[in-house]
Design an enzyme around this catalytic site. Structure first.
Site, PDB file in Angstrom:
ATOM      1  N   TYR A 114       0.844  -1.203   0.000  1.00  0.00           N
ATOM      2  CA  TYR A 114       0.000   0.000   0.000  1.00  0.00           C
ATOM      3  C   TYR A 114       0.882   1.257   0.000  1.00  0.00           C
ATOM      4  O   TYR A 114       0.821   2.076  -0.893  1.00  0.00           O
ATOM      5  CB  TYR A 114      -0.879   0.032   1.263  1.00  0.00           C
ATOM      6  CG  TYR A 114      -2.204  -0.692   1.186  1.00  0.00           C
ATOM      7  CD1 TYR A 114      -2.417  -1.754   0.323  1.00  0.00           C
ATOM      8  CD2 TYR A 114      -3.264  -0.315   2.014  1.00  0.00           C
ATOM      9  CE1 TYR A 114      -3.636  -2.417   0.280  1.00  0.00           C
ATOM     10  CE2 TYR A 114      -4.493  -0.961   1.975  1.00  0.00           C
ATOM     11  CZ  TYR A 114      -4.674  -2.015   1.107  1.00  0.00           C
ATOM     12  OH  TYR A 114      -5.885  -2.666   1.080  1.00  0.00           O
TER      13      TYR A 114
ATOM     14  N   GLU B  17      -7.415  -5.460   8.866  1.00  0.00           N
ATOM     15  CA  GLU B  17      -6.048  -5.281   9.370  1.00  0.00           C
ATOM     16  C   GLU B  17      -6.081  -4.676  10.768  1.00  0.00           C
ATOM     17  O   GLU B  17      -5.293  -5.018  11.637  1.00  0.00           O
ATOM     18  CB  GLU B  17      -5.261  -4.370   8.415  1.00  0.00           C
ATOM     19  CG  GLU B  17      -3.853  -4.074   8.917  1.00  0.00           C
ATOM     20  CD  GLU B  17      -2.994  -3.274   7.933  1.00  0.00           C
ATOM     21  OE1 GLU B  17      -3.502  -2.868   6.877  1.00  0.00           O
ATOM     22  OE2 GLU B  17      -1.815  -3.064   8.248  1.00  0.00           O
TER      23      GLU B  17
HETATM   24  C1  LIG Z   1       6.938  -1.337  11.081  1.00  0.00           C
HETATM   25  C2  LIG Z   1       6.052  -0.874   9.967  1.00  0.00           C
HETATM   26  C3  LIG Z   1       5.501  -1.807   9.121  1.00  0.00           C
HETATM   27  C4  LIG Z   1       4.723  -1.385   8.051  1.00  0.00           C
HETATM   28  N1  LIG Z   1       4.244  -2.329   7.176  1.00  0.00           N
HETATM   29  C5  LIG Z   1       3.601  -1.916   6.057  1.00  0.00           C
HETATM   30  C6  LIG Z   1       3.244  -2.863   5.049  1.00  0.00           C
HETATM   31  O1  LIG Z   1       3.490  -4.080   5.174  1.00  0.00           O
HETATM   32  N2  LIG Z   1       2.655  -2.417   3.939  1.00  0.00           N
HETATM   33  C7  LIG Z   1       2.360  -1.084   3.735  1.00  0.00           C
HETATM   34  O2  LIG Z   1       1.787  -0.755   2.699  1.00  0.00           O
HETATM   35  N3  LIG Z   1       2.686  -0.160   4.669  1.00  0.00           N
HETATM   36  C8  LIG Z   1       3.311  -0.546   5.819  1.00  0.00           C
HETATM   37  N4  LIG Z   1       3.670   0.383   6.751  1.00  0.00           N
HETATM   38  C9  LIG Z   1       3.450   1.797   6.479  1.00  0.00           C
HETATM   39  C10 LIG Z   1       2.415   2.480   7.340  1.00  0.00           C
HETATM   40  O3  LIG Z   1       1.105   2.151   6.940  1.00  0.00           O
HETATM   41  C11 LIG Z   1       2.687   3.988   7.263  1.00  0.00           C
HETATM   42  O4  LIG Z   1       3.935   4.222   7.879  1.00  0.00           O
HETATM   43  C12 LIG Z   1       1.621   4.799   7.954  1.00  0.00           C
HETATM   44  O5  LIG Z   1       0.418   4.761   7.235  1.00  0.00           O
HETATM   45  C13 LIG Z   1       2.058   6.272   8.140  1.00  0.00           C
HETATM   46  O6  LIG Z   1       2.485   6.818   6.932  1.00  0.00           O
HETATM   47  P1  LIG Z   1       3.898   7.561   6.805  1.00  0.00           P
HETATM   48  O7  LIG Z   1       4.937   6.677   7.401  1.00  0.00           O
HETATM   49  O8  LIG Z   1       4.060   7.984   5.395  1.00  0.00           O
HETATM   50  O9  LIG Z   1       3.787   8.835   7.759  1.00  0.00           O
HETATM   51  P2  LIG Z   1       3.094  10.223   7.405  1.00  0.00           P
HETATM   52  O10 LIG Z   1       1.804   9.975   6.690  1.00  0.00           O
HETATM   53  O11 LIG Z   1       4.091  11.104   6.749  1.00  0.00           O
HETATM   54  O12 LIG Z   1       2.749  10.768   8.848  1.00  0.00           O
HETATM   55  C14 LIG Z   1       3.731  11.382   9.683  1.00  0.00           C
HETATM   56  C15 LIG Z   1       3.051  11.830  10.970  1.00  0.00           C
HETATM   57  O13 LIG Z   1       2.042  12.814  10.677  1.00  0.00           O
HETATM   58  C16 LIG Z   1       0.790  12.400  11.225  1.00  0.00           C
HETATM   59  N5  LIG Z   1      -0.302  12.786  10.306  1.00  0.00           N
HETATM   60  C17 LIG Z   1      -0.306  12.616   8.965  1.00  0.00           C
HETATM   61  N6  LIG Z   1      -1.492  13.055   8.454  1.00  0.00           N
HETATM   62  C18 LIG Z   1      -2.237  13.482   9.507  1.00  0.00           C
HETATM   63  C19 LIG Z   1      -3.562  14.027   9.641  1.00  0.00           C
HETATM   64  N7  LIG Z   1      -4.350  14.193   8.582  1.00  0.00           N
HETATM   65  N8  LIG Z   1      -4.005  14.330  10.878  1.00  0.00           N
HETATM   66  C20 LIG Z   1      -3.208  14.153  11.970  1.00  0.00           C
HETATM   67  N9  LIG Z   1      -1.946  13.636  11.915  1.00  0.00           N
HETATM   68  C21 LIG Z   1      -1.471  13.304  10.697  1.00  0.00           C
HETATM   69  C22 LIG Z   1       0.871  10.909  11.331  1.00  0.00           C
HETATM   70  O14 LIG Z   1      -0.004  10.405  12.328  1.00  0.00           O
HETATM   71  C23 LIG Z   1       2.333  10.702  11.703  1.00  0.00           C
HETATM   72  O15 LIG Z   1       2.505  10.883  13.085  1.00  0.00           O
HETATM   73  C24 LIG Z   1       4.438  -0.003   7.849  1.00  0.00           C
HETATM   74  C25 LIG Z   1       4.968   0.934   8.727  1.00  0.00           C
HETATM   75  C26 LIG Z   1       5.787   0.526   9.772  1.00  0.00           C
HETATM   76  C27 LIG Z   1       6.360   1.576  10.680  1.00  0.00           C
END
Ligand SMILES: Cc1cc2nc3c(=O)[nH]c(=O)nc-3n(C[C@H](O)[C@H](O)[C@H](O)COP(=O)(O)OP(=O)(O)OC[C@H]3O[C@@H](n4cnc5c(N)ncnc54)[C@H](O)[C@@H]3O)c2cc1C
Length: 400
Positions: free
Chosen positions: A130, A246
């Site tokens: 994703y 999930e």
């Molecule tokens: C260990 C681990 C395993 C993972 N495994 C998978 C996987 O198998 N497959 C996959 O597809 N993804 C996976 N992910 C990804 C995960 O779904 C994303 O990291 C998550 O959705 C957050 O996105 P980002 O890291 O881009 O952070 P960002 O979206 O950049 O967010 C950064 C910060 O800003 C905050 N924020 C962002 N938008 C808002 C809003 N609108 N309101 C308030 N706060 C906000 C967030 O809460 C966060 O604290 C994994 C992540 C981790 C850490």
């Protein structure tokens, strides 16, 4: 809510206990107890999956027509509690708990026939594509493109944080099939094989020292359109449906067991020769607060479970359970750091080795406290961060 077990449920509990006593080898129990992540390496999860599959118990929530055991909600809750109590390894969730139920809802008969049995047996290991480098919380902005070419799509782009891509032979992913209009309306849900030429997996080593996540690159990767789930450009609906599974809870039994272990260890003399931590009123108050939070999660999980049957999706309650469950998990990790005290070293290779939980590696080492603490920081991020879950609850539960 009446939680007293009926005589039939007690008999079922006995049957589960007897099975677990026999089927869980000391190695499997140690692997379950010493796991530092909810994502367990297939080296341990797959042998356990095969045993559960042979017994017909590998997918408690699946409807019987797809290979589930046909249990009641209470039987499922009993099974989960007994597995946690016995220290059973966890199973990879991407197939059994995520894309499996999603295919039941949106897959073609051919896709169900091809993939569901191999998910149950563990022959297929799935990963989730994703997130992308620029698209996490704002998932609808994803850019990995899929250009139509006859019966195939040609994929170019990259996925990131892909848990266990290094073990997977299959991926379910979201691709962009239209670049104009509303971002959500140009996304397609696709199943693909990980051995197609043009796919490169690069490891990302986390702060905890684990190789759990990866970045996956796609260069002109040709994927048959028969792997599409739902219609072209309609993948956003499928993707959101999957996310409910999930995030869908089931954490209370494991949390209770971990808290019980901590309480017992805190009642022992300190591992470093200090006094009993349980005698510290501030520690006791934190322990009790965690216990109350976990009981509330348990009641909510049972209530949600009672509302679900036959593979139904949990709806926005999944956001509540994900948020509460991961916050409780992190509270437990903080308590474990205090209990392990000077033994909460960042890396404890001896403690991590199954079967090594004997002196000089004692019970308190088996908390693998720092490794768990670091790994579980990710729990409030993966599956959609808890801030995003609060947004969903505000909109869909509270109607704000
Ligand atoms: C260990 C681990 C395993 C993972 N495994 C998978 C996987 O198998 N497959 C996959 O597809 N993804 C996976 N992910 C990804 C995960 O779904 C994303 O990291 C998550 O959705 C957050 O996105 P980002 O890291 O881009 O952070 P960002 O979206 O950049 O967010 C950064 C910060 O800003 C905050 N924020 C962002 N938008 C808002 C809003 N609108 N309101 C308030 N706060 C906000 C967030 O809460 C966060 O604290 C994994 C992540 C981790 C850490």
């Amino acid at each position: 809510m009446d939680l007293a077990l009926t005589p039939e449920e007690r008999a079922f509990q006995d049957e589960v206990r007897a099975f677990l006593d026999e089927a869980l080898t000391p190695e499997l129990r140690a692997a379950g107890r010493l796991a530092t992540s909810v994502f367990m390496d297939p080296e341990y999860s797959l042998p356990w999956q095969r045993k559960l599959h042979a017994k017909g118990w590998v997918a408690p929530s699946w409807p019987a027509e797809y290979g589930g055991p046909g249990w009641s909600e209470m039987q499922r809750a009993i099974f989960a509690a007994e597995c946690a109590r016995a220290g059973a390894p966890s199973l990879p969730p991407q197939g059994l708990r995520m894309v499996g139920p999603c295919l039941m809802g949106y897959g073609t008969p051919e896709q169900k026939a091809r993939y569901l049995p191999r998910m149950l047996s563990g022959e297929d290991f799935w990963c989730q594509g994703y997130s992308e480098p620029g698209s996490g919380s704002d998932l609808a902005s994803l850019q990995m493109r899929a250009d139509s070419d006859g019966d195939d799509y040609i994929l170019n782009g990259s996925k990131i944080w892909t848990t266990h891509a290094q073990f997977a032979n299959r991926m379910f992913c979201l691709v962009r099939t239209r670049f104009d209009g509303k971002p959500q309306a140009g996304i397609t849900f696709l199943l693909l094989d990980m051995d197609i030429p043009g796919i490169t997996i690069k490891p990302i080593i986390t702060l905890a020292g684990d190789h759990e996540v990866n970045q996956v690159f796609f260069d002109d990767v040709r994927v048959p359109k028969s792997g599409r789930v739902g219609a072209e450009n309609q993948g956003w609906t499928v993707a959101k449906y999957l996310l409910e599974f999930e995030r869908g809870g089931g954490s209370a039994p494991g949390l209770k067991v971990q808290l019980g272990r901590l309480r017992d260890m805190a009642a022992d003399e300190g591992a470093d020769g200090g006094g009993r931590l349980i005698d510290d009123a501030a520690f006791r108050a934190r322990l009790s607060a965690a216990e109350i939070a976990i009981e509330a999660i348990e009641m909510t999980e049972l209530r949600v479970l009672a509302e679900l049957s036959g593979g139904k999706n949990p709806g926005p309650a999944s956001s509540m359970l994900k948020t509460a469950g991961t916050e409780a998990m992190q509270r437990i990790d903080e308590l474990a750091l205090d209990v392990a005290a000077t033994y909460a070293a960042v890396d404890q290779p001896m403690a991590r080795r199954p079967g090594a939980n004997t002196p000089p590696v004692g019970p308190v080492h088996s908390l693998v406290a720092a490794a768990r603490y670091l790994n579980n920081r990710a729990a409030s991020i993966y599956g959609g961060s808890n801030e995003i879950q609060r947004d969903i609850m505000a909109k869909l539960v509270l109607g704000l």
